[in-house]
Design an enzyme around this catalytic site. Structure first.
Site, short mmCIF file in Angstrom:
data_model
loop_
_atom_site.label_atom_id
_atom_site.label_comp_id
_atom_site.label_asym_id
_atom_site.label_seq_id
_atom_site.Cartn_x
_atom_site.Cartn_y
_atom_site.Cartn_z
N PRO A 1 0.79 -1.23 0.00
CA PRO A 1 0.00 0.00 0.00
C PRO A 1 0.82 1.29 0.00
O PRO A 1 1.87 1.36 0.66
CB PRO A 1 -0.82 -0.11 1.30
CG PRO A 1 -0.13 -1.12 2.13
CD PRO A 1 0.52 -2.07 1.17
N ASN A 2 0.30 2.23 -0.75
CA ASN A 2 0.85 3.59 -0.87
C ASN A 2 2.12 3.69 -1.71
O ASN A 2 2.58 4.80 -1.99
CB ASN A 2 1.09 4.23 0.53
CG ASN A 2 -0.19 4.31 1.33
OD1 ASN A 2 -1.16 4.89 0.86
ND2 ASN A 2 -0.24 3.69 2.49
N HIS B 1 12.78 -2.81 1.82
CA HIS B 1 12.23 -1.54 2.31
C HIS B 1 13.12 -0.43 1.79
O HIS B 1 14.36 -0.49 1.92
CB HIS B 1 12.18 -1.51 3.84
CG HIS B 1 11.30 -2.59 4.37
ND1 HIS B 1 9.93 -2.54 4.26
CD2 HIS B 1 11.60 -3.78 4.95
CE1 HIS B 1 9.43 -3.65 4.77
NE2 HIS B 1 10.41 -4.42 5.18
N GLU C 1 12.85 -9.54 1.03
CA GLU C 1 12.03 -8.42 1.53
C GLU C 1 12.80 -7.12 1.32
O GLU C 1 13.99 -7.05 1.66
CB GLU C 1 11.77 -8.67 3.03
CG GLU C 1 11.03 -7.56 3.74
CD GLU C 1 10.89 -7.86 5.25
OE1 GLU C 1 11.25 -8.98 5.70
OE2 GLU C 1 10.45 -6.96 5.97
N TYR D 1 11.28 8.60 1.05
CA TYR D 1 11.24 7.58 0.00
C TYR D 1 11.87 8.01 -1.33
O TYR D 1 11.93 7.20 -2.25
CB TYR D 1 9.79 7.14 -0.23
CG TYR D 1 9.16 6.54 1.02
CD1 TYR D 1 9.63 5.33 1.54
CD2 TYR D 1 8.12 7.18 1.69
CE1 TYR D 1 9.07 4.79 2.69
CE2 TYR D 1 7.56 6.64 2.84
CZ TYR D 1 8.04 5.44 3.33
OH TYR D 1 7.50 4.90 4.47
N ALA E 1 3.25 -1.01 4.62
CA ALA E 1 2.71 -1.05 6.00
C ALA E 1 2.28 -2.45 6.42
O ALA E 1 2.29 -2.78 7.61
CB ALA E 1 1.55 -0.07 6.12
N ASN F 1 8.06 -5.68 -1.27
CA ASN F 1 8.02 -4.57 -0.32
C ASN F 1 6.57 -4.52 0.15
O ASN F 1 5.72 -3.94 -0.52
CB ASN F 1 8.43 -3.25 -0.99
CG ASN F 1 8.44 -2.11 0.02
OD1 ASN F 1 7.92 -2.25 1.15
ND2 ASN F 1 9.01 -0.97 -0.36
N ARG G 1 13.54 4.25 12.22
CA ARG G 1 12.28 4.99 12.28
C ARG G 1 11.47 4.59 13.53
O ARG G 1 12.02 4.05 14.47
CB ARG G 1 11.52 4.76 10.96
CG ARG G 1 12.32 5.23 9.74
CD ARG G 1 11.57 5.01 8.45
NE ARG G 1 10.36 5.81 8.40
CZ ARG G 1 9.39 5.63 7.49
NH1 ARG G 1 9.52 4.69 6.56
NH2 ARG G 1 8.32 6.39 7.51
N ARG H 1 4.97 10.91 -2.33
CA ARG H 1 4.72 10.66 -0.92
C ARG H 1 6.02 10.78 -0.12
O ARG H 1 6.98 10.07 -0.39
CB ARG H 1 4.18 9.22 -0.83
CG ARG H 1 4.14 8.63 0.52
CD ARG H 1 4.10 7.11 0.40
NE ARG H 1 3.91 6.52 1.68
CZ ARG H 1 4.32 5.30 2.02
NH1 ARG H 1 4.95 4.54 1.12
NH2 ARG H 1 4.11 4.84 3.21
C1 DQA Z 1 8.38 0.81 3.64
C2 DQA Z 1 8.49 1.00 5.14
C3 DQA Z 1 7.16 0.77 5.83
O1 DQA Z 1 7.28 0.94 7.24
C4 DQA Z 1 6.13 1.76 5.31
O2 DQA Z 1 4.86 1.49 5.88
C5 DQA Z 1 6.06 1.80 3.83
C6 DQA Z 1 7.27 1.65 3.03
C7 DQA Z 1 9.70 1.16 2.90
O3 DQA Z 1 9.81 0.82 1.71
O4 DQA Z 1 10.58 1.80 3.47
O5 DQA Z 1 5.01 2.08 3.26
O6 DQA Z 1 8.12 -0.58 3.38
#
Ligand code: DQA
Length: 145
Positions: free
Chosen positions: A11-12, A101, A99, A24, A78, A75, A108, A19
């Site tokens: 998501p997002n 990020h 995985e 990011y 959240a 990825n 964080r 964003r």
């Molecule tokens: C994320 C880190 C997560 O905590 C966050 O909710 C994201 C992006 C990252 O790519 O750094 O949406 O996965």
């Protein structure tokens, strides 16, 4: 035969570039997809690149990877910190899992320090920006040899 790798985004991540660019970066998800396709071609991998804001859609793609893909780069955004459903789906997948990020989640908020997915992942990449996806594909190429 070319190995298929699913690259899944939670998501997002569709808002990448707009964003929180200080966290990011400025690259869009389309930029990441283009870079992944180029890297994959170089590594002899064929990628299926997807993004969804819906947990069930990510579970469906992980299930679709069963029997088709050699690896999953994910990825989960959240859902990393909340989703037993995604962990269970990954546990039902036999191939390699990396995985990713973009940000360093460990630098964080405390709620980002725990990942359900890390319990299944063969490798975890965090804090390398969008380059993390390319590092993940390199690692996948090594793992599936
Ligand atoms: C994320 C880190 C997560 O905590 C966050 O909710 C994201 C992006 C990252 O790519 O750094 O949406 O996965």
């Amino acid at each position: 035969m070319t190995s298929i790798v699913y690259v899944l985004n939670g998501p997002n991540l569709n808002l990448l570039g707009q964003r929180e660019p200080e966290v990011y970066g400025h690259e869009t998800l389309a930029d990441v997809e283009t870079a992944c396709r180029k890297a994959a071609e170089h590594l002899g991998l064929e990628i299926r690149f997807h993004q969804s804001n819906a947990e069930h859609q990510l579970v469906d793609w992980i299930q679709a990877a069963r029997g088709e893909a050699a690896a999953i780069v994910i990825n989960p955004a959240a859902f990393t910190h909340t989703s037993v459903a995604i962990l269970d789906a990954l546990n039902a997948f036999d191939g390699a899992v990396v995985e990713v990020h973009i940000s360093n989640v460990h630098k964080r908020e405390a709620f980002r320090h725990h990942s359900y997915v890390s319990g299944r992942a063969d490798a975890v990449i965090a804090g390398c920006g969008t380059q993390g996806y390319l590092l993940a594909l390199q690692r996948v190429a090594t793992l599936i040899g």
